[in-house]
Design a protein around this motif. Sequence first.
Motif, mmCIF file in Angstrom:
data_model
loop_
_atom_site.group_PDB
_atom_site.id
_atom_site.type_symbol
_atom_site.label_atom_id
_atom_site.label_comp_id
_atom_site.label_asym_id
_atom_site.label_seq_id
_atom_site.Cartn_x
_atom_site.Cartn_y
_atom_site.Cartn_z
ATOM 1 N N THR A 161 0.848 -1.181 0.000
ATOM 2 C CA THR A 161 0.000 0.000 0.000
ATOM 3 C C THR A 161 0.882 1.228 0.000
ATOM 4 O O THR A 161 1.734 1.384 0.876
ATOM 5 C CB THR A 161 -0.912 0.013 1.241
ATOM 6 O OG1 THR A 161 -1.611 -1.233 1.311
ATOM 7 C CG2 THR A 161 -1.900 1.153 1.180
ATOM 8 N N SER A 186 0.869 5.498 -0.222
ATOM 9 C CA SER A 186 0.097 6.729 -0.122
ATOM 10 C C SER A 186 1.047 7.899 -0.308
ATOM 11 O O SER A 186 1.996 8.068 0.460
ATOM 12 C CB SER A 186 -0.594 6.807 1.245
ATOM 13 O OG SER A 186 -1.257 8.035 1.366
ATOM 14 N N ALA A 187 0.804 8.678 -1.357
ATOM 15 C CA ALA A 187 1.678 9.816 -1.645
ATOM 16 C C ALA A 187 0.833 11.028 -2.034
ATOM 17 O O ALA A 187 0.802 11.440 -3.193
ATOM 18 C CB ALA A 187 2.652 9.459 -2.766
ATOM 19 N N PRO A 188 0.131 11.615 -1.051
ATOM 20 C CA PRO A 188 -0.667 12.802 -1.375
ATOM 21 C C PRO A 188 0.222 14.000 -1.695
ATOM 22 O O PRO A 188 1.339 14.113 -1.196
ATOM 23 C CB PRO A 188 -1.484 13.054 -0.110
ATOM 24 C CG PRO A 188 -0.855 12.250 0.960
ATOM 25 C CD PRO A 188 0.001 11.207 0.329
ATOM 26 N N PRO A 226 5.127 10.926 1.808
ATOM 27 C CA PRO A 226 4.674 9.631 1.286
ATOM 28 C C PRO A 226 4.912 8.511 2.289
ATOM 29 O O PRO A 226 5.874 8.529 3.050
ATOM 30 C CB PRO A 226 5.516 9.440 0.021
ATOM 31 C CG PRO A 226 6.697 10.305 0.202
ATOM 32 C CD PRO A 226 6.293 11.434 1.088
ATOM 33 N N THR A 227 4.009 7.536 2.284
ATOM 34 C CA THR A 227 4.147 6.380 3.161
ATOM 35 C C THR A 227 3.925 5.113 2.352
ATOM 36 O O THR A 227 3.257 5.123 1.313
ATOM 37 C CB THR A 227 3.128 6.424 4.316
ATOM 38 O OG1 THR A 227 1.817 6.427 3.775
ATOM 39 C CG2 THR A 227 3.336 7.641 5.199
#
Length: 117
Positions: free
Chosen positions: A63, A65-67, A72-73
């Motif tokens: 998974t 997540s890079a808003p 980023p994670t």
Amino acid sequence: MSTQRRPHLKSLPPPSTGPSTAEPVPTQSGSSAPRVVGRKAVLSSVRPDPQTGDGRYPIAWLTISAPRGAVPTATSICECGRNLFAAGHRKALALIADHTAHRTRCPLRTTEERIAT
């Protein structure tokens, strides 16, 4: 001062004068009998399991997540017990590469045929 009544925003349908769908349907002899559902085709809401075809199923998940404008994670989870988390650009990229490499090392994915070759 008196308050004015507000009109109803929804109108109720007029009561039906015909037979209700919950009532038994009269038979040709005049007596009422329950309707037999077995004569009609009834669609089932239960769908077949899509994973029964070839026996494959997911065992590892990545998974990311890079808003925009945020840190980023990435999370790497596998059924073999692996559960890793990384925050930051460099650490997330390293975890993505490690997750890809884990596919060849995972004890759940290693089979006798793969070891022999």
